[in-house]
Design an enzyme around this catalytic site. Structure first.
Site, mmCIF file in Angstrom:
data_model
loop_
_atom_site.group_PDB
_atom_site.id
_atom_site.type_symbol
_atom_site.label_atom_id
_atom_site.label_comp_id
_atom_site.label_asym_id
_atom_site.label_seq_id
_atom_site.Cartn_x
_atom_site.Cartn_y
_atom_site.Cartn_z
ATOM 1 N N GLY A 1 -2.720 5.580 7.656
ATOM 2 C CA GLY A 1 -3.179 4.330 8.261
ATOM 3 C C GLY A 1 -4.494 4.477 9.004
ATOM 4 O O GLY A 1 -5.264 3.523 9.111
ATOM 5 N N THR B 1 0.749 -1.244 0.000
ATOM 6 C CA THR B 1 0.000 0.000 0.000
ATOM 7 C C THR B 1 0.783 1.300 0.000
ATOM 8 O O THR B 1 1.135 1.759 -1.051
ATOM 9 C CB THR B 1 -1.022 0.002 1.142
ATOM 10 N N CYS C 1 -6.977 4.903 5.470
ATOM 11 C CA CYS C 1 -6.978 3.906 4.391
ATOM 12 C C CYS C 1 -7.005 2.485 4.954
ATOM 13 O O CYS C 1 -6.143 2.115 5.750
ATOM 14 C CB CYS C 1 -5.730 4.103 3.529
ATOM 15 N N THR D 1 -3.746 0.322 4.529
ATOM 16 C CA THR D 1 -2.521 0.816 5.151
ATOM 17 C C THR D 1 -2.591 0.550 6.645
ATOM 18 O O THR D 1 -3.574 0.909 7.284
ATOM 19 C CB THR D 1 -2.360 2.335 4.901
#
EC number: 3.4.25.2
Length: 180
Positions: free
Chosen positions: A165, A7, A168, A171
């Site tokens: 993070g 990612t 997403c 992530t």
């Protein structure tokens, strides 16, 4: 078995420092997290170059090897190695099928390299790729602009990945940061 994807990668040049960060998540298809601790940021060319990938893991390893070969061939000249790799990547029918992007950087230069032949150097010293790339890019630009005197390149890179993070789903927060 579906494709494995990696990612978010973020890179920054800031106040004479440079850092690159990547998360550790590898996702199969759109549903299953297969690994939480992948290392997507690597040191190349005797530790003088950082490279990070987003995309298909197997494809990225092929590209790492190809880029490292170009670095050796052009004696560490990052820009020349990136351009020659992009030309080879775009010009080869089999290599064109590879699904990954790279960010490569040394102490003075940072480049995005893609299979469509792009070699892009950012104006602001920040690049981000992958599914969380836009989130990390936005966070990094804000941090660099508004907190620049208080943060190091490493801190900006880590915080940008943490924010990506949080937003997403591809992530995670297992963040690896490398500095030059």
């Amino acid at each position: 078995m579906g494709n494995f994807h990696a990612t978010t990668i973020f890179a920054v040049h800031h106040n004479g420092e440079c850092a690159m960060a990547g998360d550790g998540q590898v996702t199969m298809g759109n549903a299953v997290v297969m690994k939480h601790t992948a290392r997507k940021v690597r040191r190349l060319f005797q530790g003088k170059v950082l490279a990070g990938f987003a995309g298909s893991v197997a494809d990225a390893f092929t590209l790492f090897e190809m880029f490292e070969g170009k670095l050796e061939e052009y004696n560490g000249n990052l820009q020349r190695a990136a351009v020659e790799m992009a030309k080879q990547w775009r010009g080869d029918k089999m290599l064109r099928q590879l699904e990954a992007m790279l960010i490569v950087m040394d102490k003075t230069t940072m480049l995005l390299v893609s299979g469509t032949g792009e070699v892009i150097e950012p104006d602001d010293g920040i690049l981000a790729i992958g599914s969380g790339g836009n989130y990390a890019l936005s966070a990094g630009r804000a941090l660099k602009q508004y907190a620049s005197e208080h943060l190091t390149a490493k801190q900006i890179a880590k915080a940008s990945l943490e924010i990506a993070g949080d937003i997403c789903v591809y992530t995670n927060h297992n963040i690896i940061v490398e500095e030059l």
